[in-house]
Design a protein around this motif. Structure first.
Motif, PDB file in Angstrom:
ATOM      1  N   LEU A 251       0.703   3.304 -19.694  1.00  0.00           N
ATOM      2  CA  LEU A 251       1.320   3.944 -20.856  1.00  0.00           C
ATOM      3  C   LEU A 251       1.558   2.990 -22.014  1.00  0.00           C
ATOM      4  CD1 LEU A 251       3.917   6.234 -19.028  1.00  0.00           C
ATOM      5  CD2 LEU A 251       1.661   6.858 -19.906  1.00  0.00           C
ATOM      6  N   GLY A 252       1.241   1.701 -21.826  1.00  0.00           N
ATOM      7  CA  GLY A 252       1.276   0.777 -22.943  1.00  0.00           C
ATOM      8  C   GLY A 252       2.648   0.226 -23.291  1.00  0.00           C
ATOM      9  N   TYR A 253       3.437  -0.171 -22.306  1.00  0.00           N
ATOM     10  CA  TYR A 253       4.725  -0.791 -22.602  1.00  0.00           C
ATOM     11  C   TYR A 253       5.038  -1.811 -21.512  1.00  0.00           C
ATOM     12  CZ  TYR A 253       6.649   2.232 -18.962  1.00  0.00           C
ATOM     13  OH  TYR A 253       6.888   2.849 -17.774  1.00  0.00           O
ATOM     14  N   ASP A 254       6.061  -2.619 -21.754  1.00  0.00           N
ATOM     15  CA  ASP A 254       6.486  -3.661 -20.832  1.00  0.00           C
ATOM     16  C   ASP A 254       7.682  -3.132 -20.040  1.00  0.00           C
ATOM     17  OD1 ASP A 254       7.565  -5.885 -19.553  1.00  0.00           O
ATOM     18  OD2 ASP A 254       7.178  -7.242 -21.236  1.00  0.00           O
ATOM     19  N   ALA A 255       7.433  -2.692 -18.812  1.00  0.00           N
ATOM     20  CA  ALA A 255       8.492  -2.059 -18.022  1.00  0.00           C
ATOM     21  C   ALA A 255       9.630  -3.030 -17.743  1.00  0.00           C
ATOM     22  CB  ALA A 255       7.919  -1.523 -16.715  1.00  0.00           C
ATOM     23  N   ALA A 256       9.296  -4.274 -17.428  1.00  0.00           N
ATOM     24  CA  ALA A 256      10.338  -5.246 -17.138  1.00  0.00           C
ATOM     25  C   ALA A 256      11.225  -5.477 -18.359  1.00  0.00           C
ATOM     26  CB  ALA A 256       9.719  -6.561 -16.669  1.00  0.00           C
ATOM     27  N   ALA A 257      10.622  -5.511 -19.545  1.00  0.00           N
ATOM     28  CA  ALA A 257      11.407  -5.706 -20.766  1.00  0.00           C
ATOM     29  C   ALA A 257      12.338  -4.524 -21.010  1.00  0.00           C
ATOM     30  CB  ALA A 257      10.475  -5.907 -21.956  1.00  0.00           C
ATOM     31  N   VAL A 258      11.864  -3.321 -20.707  1.00  0.00           N
ATOM     32  CA  VAL A 258      12.721  -2.139 -20.850  1.00  0.00           C
ATOM     33  C   VAL A 258      13.969  -2.299 -19.993  1.00  0.00           C
ATOM     34  CG1 VAL A 258      12.902   0.315 -20.312  1.00  0.00           C
ATOM     35  CG2 VAL A 258      10.874  -0.550 -21.501  1.00  0.00           C
TER      36      VAL A 258
ATOM     37  N   TRP B 122      18.830  -3.448 -20.248  1.00  0.00           N
ATOM     38  CA  TRP B 122      19.983  -2.762 -19.653  1.00  0.00           C
ATOM     39  C   TRP B 122      20.717  -3.591 -18.606  1.00  0.00           C
ATOM     40  CZ3 TRP B 122      21.876   1.631 -21.559  1.00  0.00           C
ATOM     41  CH2 TRP B 122      21.032   2.490 -22.279  1.00  0.00           C
ATOM     42  N   ALA B 123      20.071  -4.567 -18.001  1.00  0.00           N
ATOM     43  CA  ALA B 123      20.637  -5.226 -16.820  1.00  0.00           C
ATOM     44  C   ALA B 123      20.769  -6.730 -17.028  1.00  0.00           C
ATOM     45  CB  ALA B 123      19.758  -4.949 -15.603  1.00  0.00           C
ATOM     46  N   ASP B 124      21.943  -7.255 -16.710  1.00  0.00           N
ATOM     47  CA  ASP B 124      22.187  -8.689 -16.833  1.00  0.00           C
ATOM     48  C   ASP B 124      21.536  -9.480 -15.704  1.00  0.00           C
ATOM     49  OD1 ASP B 124      23.749  -8.389 -19.131  1.00  0.00           O
ATOM     50  OD2 ASP B 124      25.572  -8.026 -17.965  1.00  0.00           O
ATOM     51  N   ASP B 125      21.593  -8.935 -14.484  1.00  0.00           N
ATOM     52  CA  ASP B 125      21.091  -9.634 -13.284  1.00  0.00           C
ATOM     53  C   ASP B 125      19.994  -8.763 -12.684  1.00  0.00           C
ATOM     54  OD1 ASP B 125      20.622 -10.902 -10.897  1.00  0.00           O
ATOM     55  OD2 ASP B 125      22.675 -10.775 -10.147  1.00  0.00           O
ATOM     56  N   LEU B 126      18.750  -8.960 -13.167  1.00  0.00           N
ATOM     57  CA  LEU B 126      17.647  -8.053 -12.843  1.00  0.00           C
ATOM     58  C   LEU B 126      16.557  -8.743 -12.043  1.00  0.00           C
ATOM     59  CD1 LEU B 126      16.072  -5.321 -13.301  1.00  0.00           C
ATOM     60  CD2 LEU B 126      15.096  -6.423 -15.328  1.00  0.00           C
ATOM     61  N   GLU B 127      16.125  -8.073 -10.983  1.00  0.00           N
ATOM     62  CA  GLU B 127      14.890  -8.427 -10.271  1.00  0.00           C
ATOM     63  C   GLU B 127      13.952  -7.236 -10.441  1.00  0.00           C
ATOM     64  OE1 GLU B 127      12.204 -10.638  -8.063  1.00  0.00           O
ATOM     65  OE2 GLU B 127      14.209 -11.302  -8.646  1.00  0.00           O
ATOM     66  N   HIS B 128      12.912  -7.394 -11.268  1.00  0.00           N
ATOM     67  CA  HIS B 128      11.954  -6.314 -11.520  1.00  0.00           C
ATOM     68  C   HIS B 128      10.644  -6.656 -10.828  1.00  0.00           C
ATOM     69  CE1 HIS B 128       8.918  -3.867 -13.523  1.00  0.00           C
ATOM     70  NE2 HIS B 128       9.895  -3.041 -13.849  1.00  0.00           N
ATOM     71  N   ARG B 129      10.160  -5.741 -10.016  1.00  0.00           N
ATOM     72  CA  ARG B 129       8.926  -5.990  -9.279  1.00  0.00           C
ATOM     73  C   ARG B 129       7.967  -4.816  -9.456  1.00  0.00           C
ATOM     74  NH1 ARG B 129      11.479  -8.339  -3.572  1.00  0.00           N
ATOM     75  NH2 ARG B 129      12.626 -10.061  -4.543  1.00  0.00           N
ATOM     76  N   THR B 130       6.720  -5.138  -9.780  1.00  0.00           N
ATOM     77  CA  THR B 130       5.649  -4.146  -9.816  1.00  0.00           C
ATOM     78  C   THR B 130       5.018  -4.097  -8.429  1.00  0.00           C
ATOM     79  OG1 THR B 130       5.210  -4.604 -12.144  1.00  0.00           O
ATOM     80  CG2 THR B 130       3.485  -3.479 -10.891  1.00  0.00           C
ATOM     81  N   VAL B 131       4.952  -2.912  -7.853  1.00  0.00           N
ATOM     82  CA  VAL B 131       4.474  -2.765  -6.475  1.00  0.00           C
ATOM     83  C   VAL B 131       3.188  -1.936  -6.448  1.00  0.00           C
ATOM     84  CG1 VAL B 131       6.800  -3.001  -5.518  1.00  0.00           C
ATOM     85  CG2 VAL B 131       5.919  -0.724  -6.084  1.00  0.00           C
ATOM     86  N   GLY B 132       2.471  -2.035  -5.353  1.00  0.00           N
ATOM     87  CA  GLY B 132       1.176  -1.372  -5.238  1.00  0.00           C
ATOM     88  C   GLY B 132       1.205  -0.079  -4.456  1.00  0.00           C
ATOM     89  N   TYR B 133       2.391   0.451  -4.179  1.00  0.00           N
ATOM     90  CA  TYR B 133       2.492   1.700  -3.436  1.00  0.00           C
ATOM     91  C   TYR B 133       2.365   2.891  -4.386  1.00  0.00           C
ATOM     92  CZ  TYR B 133       5.385  -1.922  -1.233  1.00  0.00           C
ATOM     93  OH  TYR B 133       5.876  -3.105  -0.769  1.00  0.00           O
ATOM     94  N   GLY B 134       2.217   4.080  -3.805  1.00  0.00           N
ATOM     95  CA  GLY B 134       2.314   5.299  -4.586  1.00  0.00           C
ATOM     96  C   GLY B 134       3.759   5.576  -4.951  1.00  0.00           C
ATOM     97  N   HIS B 135       3.975   6.679  -5.641  1.00  0.00           N
ATOM     98  CA  HIS B 135       5.316   7.026  -6.120  1.00  0.00           C
ATOM     99  C   HIS B 135       6.306   7.175  -4.975  1.00  0.00           C
ATOM    100  CE1 HIS B 135       8.410   8.729  -8.664  1.00  0.00           C
ATOM    101  NE2 HIS B 135       8.412   9.855  -7.974  1.00  0.00           N
ATOM    102  N   PHE B 136       5.855   7.724  -3.846  1.00  0.00           N
ATOM    103  CA  PHE B 136       6.764   7.992  -2.733  1.00  0.00           C
ATOM    104  C   PHE B 136       6.903   6.761  -1.843  1.00  0.00           C
ATOM    105  CE2 PHE B 136       4.747  12.160  -3.804  1.00  0.00           C
ATOM    106  CZ  PHE B 136       5.865  12.707  -4.446  1.00  0.00           C
ATOM    107  N   MET B 137       7.295   5.664  -2.450  1.00  0.00           N
ATOM    108  CA  MET B 137       7.218   4.356  -1.802  1.00  0.00           C
ATOM    109  C   MET B 137       8.148   4.222  -0.603  1.00  0.00           C
ATOM    110  SD  MET B 137       8.894   2.105  -4.913  1.00  0.00           S
ATOM    111  CE  MET B 137       7.596   2.600  -6.055  1.00  0.00           C
ATOM    112  N   ALA B 138       9.261   4.900  -0.584  1.00  0.00           N
ATOM    113  CA  ALA B 138      10.155   4.799   0.569  1.00  0.00           C
ATOM    114  C   ALA B 138       9.550   5.439   1.807  1.00  0.00           C
ATOM    115  CB  ALA B 138      11.499   5.441   0.262  1.00  0.00           C
ATOM    116  N   GLU B 139       8.598   6.338   1.614  1.00  0.00           N
ATOM    117  CA  GLU B 139       7.888   6.952   2.733  1.00  0.00           C
ATOM    118  C   GLU B 139       6.561   6.260   3.013  1.00  0.00           C
ATOM    119  OE1 GLU B 139       8.856  11.557   2.841  1.00  0.00           O
ATOM    120  OE2 GLU B 139       8.652  10.903   0.759  1.00  0.00           O
TER     121      GLU B 139
END
Length: 303
Positions: free
Chosen positions: A259-266, A270-287
């Protein structure tokens, strides 16, 4: 009651006037609340919840309007201001977040870790902003804050979120359209968003579709709130400089590339203490990758 998470106790807990939540609870130790997404119920956490229950008290509710929880009429909720009441506060994320804080307190926990996926992540985000003294750690899975989501959904790439625009329409037409073929509508997302279709077995898929079929009105109201009062609340917080002060972990697919944006920057906004990770799973990642998700949550809880 349908499918249950094995080894979990089930109860109904009043959280607001006329609203009780269906909740599964197991384990002992520091509390962790897990909030489901769309088009699912608390069952989406079944694997992760069982893992975390080895050393935590795990609380898995159906959100108001979903699953076996109560589904109040829009506009009759527990809005905290006149604007929210006027716009149908029953499904404002502020109201739904207050449900979760009330639920935890009813179960004896004034402070707890909170993880949400999709719609549940929006509720978790709002809880983190509105109730920072109650939330020790926060995880948001595969979502952007509501205000930012609308900012990036533009042009032809916004077609991926057609359901957001459909359910944002005034009451009447969206409900009738979806109710005309609910299994096709909700099943579309279970098929489209799954990186591993086998992660949602037939009996779980049936449980999700049954639950959604019975909740068309309230699900639409939840989404409609995210095109109205939720945006107002996020914008007011952004203008006031309010931020998430607890440790935050965000796990996302690579939406930014699409979609053309920096998700981690978004999220850093909002967050002072952030761990942002891009993962290779589908949307239903907990399953799809429950062991990985449980490990990410344990790492968050150790911060």
């Amino acid at each position: 009651m349908g499918l249950l998470i094995p080894g979990f106790d089930y109860r109904r807990v009043p959280v607001a006037d006329g609203v009780s939540l269906n909740v599964a609870v197991a384990g002992s130790g520091s509390p962790v609340v897990l909030l489901h997404g769309f088009p699912q119920t608390h069952l989406m956490w079944r694997h992760v919840a069982a893992d975390l229950a080895a050393d935590h008290t795990v609380i898995c509710p159906d959100l108001r309007g979903y699953g076996a929880s109560d589904k109040p009429a829009a506009g009759t909720g527990t809005g905290t201001d006149a604007t929210a009441d006027a716009e149908g506060a029953a499904y404002a994320k502020r109201t739904m977040a207050a449900d979760i804080v009330a639920l935890a307190r009813a179960l004896g926990h004034d402070r707890f870790a909170l993880a949400g996926h999709d719609r549940g992540a929006l509720v978790a985000f709002r809880a983190g902003l509105d109730h920072p003294a109650a939330i020790t750690h926060l995880a948001c899975l595969d979502v952007l804050p509501t205000l930012d989501m609308w900012d990036v959904m533009r042009g032809t790439t916004a077609a991926v979120g057609f359901h957001l625009f459909l359910m944002a329409q005034p009451p009447g037409l969206p409900e009738r359209m979806i109710a005309a073929c609910p299994d096709d509508f909700f099943g579309h997302f279970l098929d489209l968003w799954a990186g591993d279709p086998g992660a949602i077995p037939a009996e779980v898929r049936t449980a999700y579709l049954d639950a959604c079929r019975a909740a068309v009105r309230s699900i639409v109201a939840d989404y409609r709130a995210s095109a109205g009062v939720d945006v107002d609340h996020d914008r007011a917080d952004r203008d006031a400089g309010r931020r998430l002060t607890m440790p935050v972990t965000v796990l996302q697919q690579d939406w930014g590339a699409a979609l053309g944006y920096d998700a981690a920057a978004v999220w850093r906004a909002w967050a002072d203490d952030l761990e942002h990770r891009t993962v290779g799973y589908g949307h239903f990642m907990a399953e799809e990758a429950p062991a990985d998700i449980a490990e990410h949550l344990r790492e968050l809880l150790a911060r």
